[in-house]
Design a protein around this motif. Sequence first.
Motif, mmCIF file in Angstrom:
data_model
loop_
_atom_site.group_PDB
_atom_site.id
_atom_site.type_symbol
_atom_site.label_atom_id
_atom_site.label_comp_id
_atom_site.label_asym_id
_atom_site.label_seq_id
_atom_site.Cartn_x
_atom_site.Cartn_y
_atom_site.Cartn_z
ATOM 1 N N SER A 143 15.220 65.713 52.476
ATOM 2 C CA SER A 143 15.601 65.196 51.168
ATOM 3 C C SER A 143 15.201 63.734 51.079
ATOM 4 N N ARG A 144 14.471 63.404 50.030
ATOM 5 C CA ARG A 144 14.043 62.022 49.808
ATOM 6 C C ARG A 144 14.570 61.568 48.460
ATOM 7 N N LEU A 203 14.442 61.818 59.160
ATOM 8 C CA LEU A 203 14.443 62.519 57.885
ATOM 9 C C LEU A 203 15.865 62.955 57.561
ATOM 10 N N ARG A 204 16.228 62.850 56.311
ATOM 11 C CA ARG A 204 17.524 63.332 55.843
ATOM 12 C C ARG A 204 17.388 64.835 55.623
ATOM 13 N N GLY A 235 4.841 69.775 56.098
ATOM 14 C CA GLY A 235 4.580 68.853 57.180
ATOM 15 C C GLY A 235 5.649 67.831 57.410
ATOM 16 N N GLY A 236 6.553 67.626 56.412
ATOM 17 C CA GLY A 236 7.546 66.587 56.554
ATOM 18 C C GLY A 236 6.903 65.217 56.420
ATOM 19 N N VAL A 281 18.000 62.871 60.717
ATOM 20 C CA VAL A 281 17.557 63.514 61.954
ATOM 21 C C VAL A 281 16.260 62.849 62.407
ATOM 22 N N ALA A 282 16.247 62.364 63.632
ATOM 23 C CA ALA A 282 15.023 61.769 64.178
ATOM 24 C C ALA A 282 13.908 62.799 64.175
#
Length: 203
Positions: free
Chosen positions: A183-184, A14-15, A6-7, A66-67
């Motif tokens: 990536s977090r 988000l990277r 789901g992100g 990225v938006a």
Amino acid sequence: MDNGGGGDSHGSALRCFLAVKVPAAVRRELEPVAADLGRQAREAGLKVSWTRPEGWHVTLRFLGEVATGRIEALSQALAAALRTCPPLEVAAHGLFTLPPKGKPRVLAVAMKDGGGLAHMAANAQAAVEGLGFKSRRRPFRPHLTLARIRGGSGWRDFAPLLTDLKDRGFGRGGIDEAHLFSSRLTPEGARYESLVRFRLEAI
């Protein structure tokens, strides 16, 4: 193309990066090697940050922040770009350091496959450029990042241990999908989540 997760629906960006997962057979063969190198690095006094085996991958295209509103268009463009890419077999062969010259910062494993990964990377590059992403500056060299060298005084003692590994094989396996990952960064290292899975089905 399948939604693999789901992100982060609460974030504005988000990277992201496009990658393939390292085959399980390669991971099984590399894990004890990485563990042994980690022990020897500590004994040598070298400060090294090791990547987690469960997150091992080969990056095809790093995308940066990225938006979230652009993820769908990006996914569609990548799906079209990878439609002509068939499943492939890769072999992990040889350790090396990056950059090629100067102080080593990354310990990596070369991934050899006869050009399939480069084809995927080139297709992806063309697709994301069409969406306004910047051109890749460096030549594509498929590899798995095994560790990042942070410092310490032990490189001179540790480096000779890599000599016998520069031409060693670490198994092979098949790849039949690519992933758009987020990536977090956490205090324990990077955490990856598959946002979209792209099946490689071209014949």
